[in-house]
Write a protein that holds these residues in place. Structure first.
Motif, short mmCIF file in Angstrom:
data_model
loop_
_atom_site.label_atom_id
_atom_site.label_comp_id
_atom_site.label_asym_id
_atom_site.label_seq_id
_atom_site.Cartn_x
_atom_site.Cartn_y
_atom_site.Cartn_z
N LEU A 7 2.87 41.14 51.30
CA LEU A 7 4.25 41.53 51.05
C LEU A 7 4.70 42.61 52.03
O LEU A 7 5.83 42.57 52.54
N THR A 8 3.83 43.57 52.30
CA THR A 8 4.16 44.61 53.27
C THR A 8 4.40 44.00 54.65
O THR A 8 5.33 44.40 55.35
N ALA A 9 3.58 43.02 55.02
CA ALA A 9 3.75 42.35 56.31
C ALA A 9 5.09 41.62 56.37
O ALA A 9 5.77 41.61 57.41
N VAL A 10 5.48 41.00 55.26
CA VAL A 10 6.77 40.31 55.20
C VAL A 10 7.91 41.30 55.41
O VAL A 10 8.84 41.06 56.18
N ILE A 11 7.83 42.44 54.72
CA ILE A 11 8.89 43.44 54.83
C ILE A 11 8.97 43.98 56.25
O ILE A 11 10.06 44.12 56.81
N ILE A 12 7.82 44.26 56.86
CA ILE A 12 7.82 44.77 58.23
C ILE A 12 8.39 43.74 59.19
O ILE A 12 9.14 44.09 60.12
N SER A 13 8.09 42.47 58.98
CA SER A 13 8.64 41.43 59.86
C SER A 13 10.15 41.35 59.75
O SER A 13 10.85 41.09 60.73
N TYR A 48 12.50 51.91 55.84
CA TYR A 48 11.87 51.99 54.52
C TYR A 48 10.89 50.84 54.31
O TYR A 48 11.29 49.67 54.31
N VAL A 49 9.62 51.17 54.16
CA VAL A 49 8.59 50.20 53.80
C VAL A 49 7.94 50.72 52.52
O VAL A 49 7.06 51.59 52.57
N PRO A 50 8.37 50.24 51.37
CA PRO A 50 7.87 50.80 50.11
C PRO A 50 6.39 50.48 49.88
O PRO A 50 5.87 49.48 50.37
N ASP A 51 5.75 51.34 49.15
CA ASP A 51 4.34 51.17 48.79
C ASP A 51 4.29 50.36 47.51
O ASP A 51 4.40 50.89 46.41
N VAL A 52 4.16 49.05 47.64
CA VAL A 52 4.16 48.16 46.48
C VAL A 52 2.82 47.45 46.39
O VAL A 52 2.26 47.00 47.39
N SER A 53 2.29 47.35 45.17
CA SER A 53 0.99 46.70 44.99
C SER A 53 1.00 45.64 43.90
O SER A 53 0.13 44.78 43.87
N GLU A 54 1.99 45.69 43.00
CA GLU A 54 2.02 44.75 41.89
C GLU A 54 3.34 43.97 41.90
O GLU A 54 4.06 43.91 40.90
N VAL A 55 3.64 43.38 43.05
CA VAL A 55 4.90 42.65 43.22
C VAL A 55 4.62 41.30 43.85
O VAL A 55 3.78 41.17 44.73
N GLU A 56 5.34 40.28 43.39
CA GLU A 56 5.26 38.98 44.03
C GLU A 56 6.66 38.52 44.42
O GLU A 56 7.65 38.94 43.81
N ALA A 57 6.72 37.69 45.45
CA ALA A 57 8.01 37.24 45.97
C ALA A 57 8.06 35.73 46.04
O ALA A 57 7.11 35.08 46.48
N ARG A 58 9.18 35.18 45.60
CA ARG A 58 9.49 33.75 45.79
C ARG A 58 10.67 33.69 46.76
O ARG A 58 11.79 34.10 46.42
N LEU A 59 10.41 33.23 47.97
CA LEU A 59 11.43 33.26 49.01
C LEU A 59 12.10 31.90 49.18
O LEU A 59 11.46 30.86 49.07
N GLY A 60 13.41 31.94 49.43
CA GLY A 60 14.15 30.72 49.75
C GLY A 60 14.38 29.79 48.59
O GLY A 60 14.36 28.55 48.76
N VAL A 61 14.66 30.32 47.42
CA VAL A 61 14.95 29.49 46.25
C VAL A 61 16.42 29.06 46.30
O VAL A 61 17.32 29.90 46.33
N ALA A 62 16.66 27.75 46.33
CA ALA A 62 18.03 27.24 46.42
C ALA A 62 18.77 27.43 45.10
O ALA A 62 18.21 27.19 44.03
N PRO A 107 13.25 45.44 51.28
CA PRO A 107 12.46 46.63 50.91
C PRO A 107 12.89 47.22 49.57
O PRO A 107 12.03 47.56 48.73
N LEU A 108 14.20 47.35 49.36
CA LEU A 108 14.70 47.89 48.10
C LEU A 108 14.34 46.97 46.94
O LEU A 108 13.92 47.43 45.88
N ALA A 109 14.48 45.65 47.15
CA ALA A 109 14.17 44.69 46.09
C ALA A 109 12.72 44.78 45.67
O ALA A 109 12.39 44.75 44.47
N ALA A 110 11.82 44.88 46.65
CA ALA A 110 10.40 44.97 46.34
C ALA A 110 10.09 46.23 45.54
O ALA A 110 9.29 46.21 44.59
#
Length: 318
Positions: A7-13, A48-62, A107-110
């Motif tokens: 997730l951190t890698a996704v945010i940085i990208s 801003y790159v938040p320190d998140v450890s217990e988060v999951e993301a579902r990307l591109g949901v129509a 970043p804010l969402a995460a």
């Protein structure tokens, strides 16, 4: 790679992404571009790159298909350990109604998801693709989708919160103030769930106002709001007032409005009048201002973490 690292890698990208994307102008609003500009004026800031450890993301949901056939999507950020009563918070990105993309607020969402909320970053049609009120209809379509899937998502739709940054803040306030009352904002044959709370981060409440810079068109260079509304203020002032959240405040509006502002006065145009109107209508309105900040303060430290913590505290304690 762990979920946290991924997730951190996704945010940085997302932060380092540059260049235009489909349906935007050539000068797209990106975190990397904004950082290049603001770091000159505010040395020492960092994306801003938040320190998140217990988060999951579902990307591109129509969630919707436009008349032109384009699929509108959302990214969903939620706690890894979900409950059945998460507060849903929809994030509407900025970009002057003409640029930007839904992942600007990743970043804010995460971070909000780390705090127990379920955050949705949504697409909407920009002014280069469709004029007002298309974007408002799109946002309400996203709210409808969330309402229809609330049980599967594990969210409490009665606590539906709509938040936005800059132009997104303006739109969040507009949908929250009108709250299903304006027919032209409602997707055809759909029932939009009631909005309980609005978080407006530096979004104007009134276009026609002494503090507003919108509508100050120059030859060959119309303002962003003029591009979005499709006509100059002088040609249709009634339309400009209609698109202002201040014009729609009443007993039907969201119960709570949270205003978080930079030190840039023009982005809180109409806020004092809106707060007064909300309180007269029996609504709760709180105001928070961060002194000495650029307009896009929510994208950078040392301010972004404080913004996230403030939103979580305001929402979860009420």
């Amino acid at each position: 790679m762990t979920k946290e690292t991924l997730l951190t890698a996704v945010i940085i990208s997302l932060i380092t992404a540059t260049g235009p994307v489909s349906h935007t102008t050539a000068q797209d609003f990106t975190i990397s571009g904004e950082y290049a500009k603001q770091s000159k004026r505010h040395p020492g800031i960092t994306p801003y790159v938040p320190d998140v450890s217990e988060v999951e993301a579902r990307l591109g949901v129509a969630y919707e298909t436009t008349e032109s056939g384009r699929t509108l999507k959302m990214d969903i950020y939620s706690p890894t350990k979900k409950g059945g009563d998460m507060t849903p918070i929809v994030l509407i990105h900025g970009g002057g109604w003409q640029s930007g993309r839904r992942n600007l607020d990743a970043p804010l969402a995460a971070r909000l998801a780390e705090g127990g909320l379920c955050a949705f970053c949504v697409d909407y049609r920009l002014s280069v693709e469709a004029k007002y009120p298309a974007a408002i209809v799109d946002i309400n379509s996203a709210l409808t989708w969330i309402g229809e899937h609330s049980e599967d998502l594990g969210v409490d739709i009665s606590r539906l919160t709509v938040a936005g940054t800059s132009a997104g803040g303006q739109m969040a306030a507009l949908v929250g103030a009108s709250n299903g009352r304006v027919e032209k904002y409602i997707p055809q044959n759909k029932v939009v769930p009631r909005i309980a709370c609005v978080v407006d981060i530096d979004g104007v409440l009134a276009f026609i106002h002494p503090d507003s810079s919108e509508g100050q068109d120059k030859p060959g260079k119309p303002s962003c709001a003029t591009k979005w509304l499709g006509t100059p203020m002088s040609a249709d002032s009634a339309l400009w007032r209609e698109a202002s959240a201040l014009s729609h405040i009443g007993e039907w509006s969201a119960d709570r409005f949270i205003f978080i502002n930079s030190s840039q006065k023009r982005f809180s145009a109409g806020q004092a009048e809106a707060v007064e109107a909300l309180r007269k209508a029996g609504k709760k309105a709180t105001e928070h201002k961060t002194e000495g900040t650029p307009h896009t303060f929510w994208l950078f430290e040392p301010w972004a973490e404080d913004v996230a913590e403030l939103i979580i505290k305001e929402i979860e304690e009420n």
